[in-house]
Design a protein around this motif. Sequence first.
Motif, PDB file in Angstrom:
ATOM      1  N   ILE A   1      43.784  33.149  34.771  1.00  0.00           N
ATOM      2  CA  ILE A   1      42.823  33.444  35.705  1.00  0.00           C
ATOM      3  C   ILE A   1      43.248  34.532  36.862  1.00  0.00           C
ATOM      4  O   ILE A   1      44.392  34.208  37.655  1.00  0.00           O
ATOM      5  N   GLU A   2      42.326  35.517  37.144  1.00  0.00           N
ATOM      6  CA  GLU A   2      42.843  36.716  37.955  1.00  0.00           C
ATOM      7  C   GLU A   2      41.503  36.835  38.864  1.00  0.00           C
ATOM      8  O   GLU A   2      40.376  36.749  38.506  1.00  0.00           O
ATOM      9  N   THR A   3      41.660  37.177  40.049  1.00  0.00           N
ATOM     10  CA  THR A   3      40.686  37.616  41.127  1.00  0.00           C
ATOM     11  C   THR A   3      40.893  39.197  41.156  1.00  0.00           C
ATOM     12  O   THR A   3      41.984  39.555  41.810  1.00  0.00           O
ATOM     13  N   VAL A   4      39.960  39.904  40.975  1.00  0.00           N
ATOM     14  CA  VAL A   4      39.926  41.314  41.699  1.00  0.00           C
ATOM     15  C   VAL A   4      38.826  41.542  42.449  1.00  0.00           C
ATOM     16  O   VAL A   4      37.726  40.907  42.712  1.00  0.00           O
ATOM     17  N   LEU A   5      39.065  42.728  43.519  1.00  0.00           N
ATOM     18  CA  LEU A   5      37.901  42.812  44.541  1.00  0.00           C
ATOM     19  C   LEU A   5      37.190  44.270  44.345  1.00  0.00           C
ATOM     20  O   LEU A   5      37.876  45.192  43.991  1.00  0.00           O
ATOM     21  N   PHE A   6      36.017  44.195  44.579  1.00  0.00           N
ATOM     22  CA  PHE A   6      35.266  45.352  44.686  1.00  0.00           C
ATOM     23  C   PHE A   6      34.773  45.510  46.043  1.00  0.00           C
ATOM     24  O   PHE A   6      34.365  44.784  46.768  1.00  0.00           O
TER      25      PHE A   6
ATOM     26  N   ARG B   1      36.071  36.912  39.753  1.00  0.00           N
ATOM     27  CA  ARG B   1      37.207  35.899  39.058  1.00  0.00           C
ATOM     28  C   ARG B   1      37.024  35.709  37.703  1.00  0.00           C
ATOM     29  O   ARG B   1      35.931  35.293  37.295  1.00  0.00           O
ATOM     30  N   PHE B   2      37.775  35.744  36.787  1.00  0.00           N
ATOM     31  CA  PHE B   2      37.812  35.964  35.444  1.00  0.00           C
ATOM     32  C   PHE B   2      39.186  35.663  34.626  1.00  0.00           C
ATOM     33  O   PHE B   2      40.091  35.729  35.202  1.00  0.00           O
ATOM     34  N   PHE B   3      38.916  35.446  33.461  1.00  0.00           N
ATOM     35  CA  PHE B   3      39.988  35.602  32.539  1.00  0.00           C
ATOM     36  C   PHE B   3      39.849  36.044  31.273  1.00  0.00           C
ATOM     37  O   PHE B   3      38.363  36.207  30.839  1.00  0.00           O
ATOM     38  N   ILE B   4      40.750  36.378  30.252  1.00  0.00           N
ATOM     39  CA  ILE B   4      40.470  36.591  29.124  1.00  0.00           C
ATOM     40  C   ILE B   4      40.571  35.721  27.857  1.00  0.00           C
ATOM     41  O   ILE B   4      41.944  35.225  28.189  1.00  0.00           O
ATOM     42  N   ASP B   5      39.866  35.415  27.191  1.00  0.00           N
ATOM     43  CA  ASP B   5      40.102  34.284  26.207  1.00  0.00           C
ATOM     44  C   ASP B   5      41.119  34.639  25.286  1.00  0.00           C
ATOM     45  O   ASP B   5      41.216  35.573  24.672  1.00  0.00           O
TER      46      ASP B   5
END
Length: 194
Positions: A112-117, A168-172
């Motif tokens: 799980i990662e979080t990136v900002l826009f 906030r997302f992840f790659i399956d």
Amino acid sequence: MEPVIDPKSDSNDVRRKTKAEQDKANSKLAIKMIWVAAGSLLFAFALVPLYDVLCSITGLNGKTDNNAATLNKAKVDESRSVTVQFTAAVMPGLGWNFYPKQTSITLHPGQIETVLFEAKNITSQIVTGQAIPSVTPGVASVYLKKIECFCFVNQSLKPGETKIMPLRFFIDPAIPKDVSEMTLSYSFFEAAKK
């Protein structure tokens, strides 16, 4: 002596019949055209939700699964990495600056990662926008799982306001082994006024 036939009287009757028939045909055509226009409008309105359903089922056009209930229950696959690149665009008429705070990230599937826009309203009025995501290659879109995203709801910015928006997302981990890079693009459109 034969009776004289006035050619004008016959042609007037024919013209009257022809004009009446033409008026009736024109009325029928006008009704058909109204039905065609109404049917076209209904079809156009039905296309948007049908297209969204088709894209979410097939992953067509990079539509992603926006269901927060798909939280990461899989283990992190540390044997491989996937690089996700981020791009952003603002459609004409929105009056915003919008960009990712980082252009790419490399993570392990399942991590799980979080990136900002960042978005800034450069107008003198409140503006509401809607972010539309797109993932390439299209096959990767069904494996990008968003937990939290600014694209889930419309975003409103006051004049001159800057907002940091997290993703906030992840790659399956089930992502195909040959997919090691993907691009997540967001296009911000002006939200429809209610």
